[in-house]
Design a protein around this motif. Structure first.
Motif, PDB file in Angstrom:
ATOM      1  N   ILE A 168      10.643   2.895  -8.601  1.00 53.94           N
ATOM      2  CA  ILE A 168      10.980   3.419  -7.282  1.00 53.94           C
ATOM      3  C   ILE A 168      10.808   4.933  -7.240  1.00 53.94           C
ATOM      4  CG2 ILE A 168      12.820   3.695  -5.579  1.00 53.94           C
ATOM      5  CD1 ILE A 168      11.776   0.852  -5.806  1.00 53.94           C
ATOM      6  N   PHE A 169      11.295   5.618  -8.268  1.00 54.80           N
ATOM      7  CA  PHE A 169      11.224   7.076  -8.290  1.00 54.80           C
ATOM      8  C   PHE A 169       9.778   7.552  -8.280  1.00 54.80           C
ATOM      9  CE2 PHE A 169      11.117  11.243 -10.267  1.00 54.80           C
ATOM     10  CZ  PHE A 169      12.133  11.912  -9.604  1.00 54.80           C
ATOM     11  N   ALA A 170       8.937   6.923  -9.082  1.00 59.54           N
ATOM     12  CA  ALA A 170       7.535   7.317  -9.143  1.00 59.54           C
ATOM     13  C   ALA A 170       6.854   7.092  -7.798  1.00 59.54           C
ATOM     14  CB  ALA A 170       6.821   6.541 -10.242  1.00 59.54           C
ATOM     15  N   ALA A 171       7.145   5.988  -7.160  1.00 57.02           N
ATOM     16  CA  ALA A 171       6.506   5.676  -5.880  1.00 57.02           C
ATOM     17  C   ALA A 171       6.914   6.658  -4.797  1.00 57.02           C
ATOM     18  CB  ALA A 171       6.857   4.248  -5.461  1.00 57.02           C
ATOM     19  N   VAL A 172       8.219   6.974  -4.722  1.00 52.37           N
ATOM     20  CA  VAL A 172       8.723   7.813  -3.634  1.00 52.37           C
ATOM     21  C   VAL A 172       8.560   9.296  -3.928  1.00 52.37           C
ATOM     22  CG1 VAL A 172      10.769   8.448  -2.291  1.00 52.37           C
ATOM     23  CG2 VAL A 172      10.347   6.047  -2.878  1.00 52.37           C
TER      24      VAL A 172
END
Length: 215
Positions: A168-172
């Motif tokens: 999630i962190f990488a995507a956002v």
């Protein structure tokens, strides 16, 4: 279906509503002789809501022009179908318009997310090192500090986050994928994405503080 007034609240099918909500429930319920007319009026209300919501999201979604208008109409039409199917579940805890608006928000959010994955506008191959240098300036000392912090951040992401949090962190935060798009892709909702991002940022900060990268 009968309607009776009880202390400024209207009883419809055993449920109590404010006068306006009671009228909507009665007209949209199965067997109503005014169903088609009520649907036309409701669609007019829903398309206004959908246009406002799509316009609000336009800068982030990068959808504009006729495509944005088409998305608003799709969202309004699908919201109308969902509302008429679920009218028996409306309990009157809020006004009918407030309840209906939630369906529009959901439909717009879902359609914006699907649009992103059909035609992604975000480049996923950015050079992290160049971004770090641009953020802190061109002076060599600043570049060194930026690269050191970048390495620490990468280490924190790898070691302080769960696999789900890393994804999630990488995507956002890194790939800048809109939350609506990510939620649609993962079959979840914005609140769940927000919660994961909050936990991930907290864990990263704890890791960086523990290793003296930030104070």
């Amino acid at each position: 279906m009968t309607t009776s007034k009880i202390s400024e609240r209207f009883l419809v099918g055993g449920r109590r509503f404010d006068p306006e909500s009671a009228a909507w429930v009665q007209e949209l319920s199965p067997g109503s002789t005014n169903f088609e007319n009520a649907c036309r009026r409701l669609y007019t209300m829903l398309i206004r809501m959908a246009r406002r919501e799509t316009a609000r999201r336009s800068p982030a979604s990068r959808i504009s022009g006729p495509e944005l208008e088409d998305l608003a109409h799709q969202a309004a039409a699908d919201a109308l179908i969902r509302i008429t199917r679920k009218i028996g579940e409306f309990r009157g805890d809020a006004q009918f318009k407030t309840w209906a608006f939630k369906f529009v928000i959901l439909e717009v959010s879902t359609k914006v997310g699907r649009h992103f994955w059909r035609d992604p506008c975000v480049s996923l191959d950015k050079d992290d090192e160049n971004r770090a240098r641009a953020a802190v300036g061109d002076e060599p000392p600043d570049q060194v500090q930026a690269l050191e912090l970048q390495a620490a951040l990468a280490h924190a992401i790898e070691n302080a986050l769960t696999e789900h949090q890393r994804r999630i962190f990488a995507a956002v935060a890194i790939d800048h994928i809109p939350m609506d798009a990510l939620a649609a892709r993962m079959g979840t909702n914005r609140n769940a994405i927000y919660k994961t991002m909050f936990d991930a940022r907290r864990n990263i900060r704890i890791y960086l503080e523990a290793n003296d990268f930030i104070t």
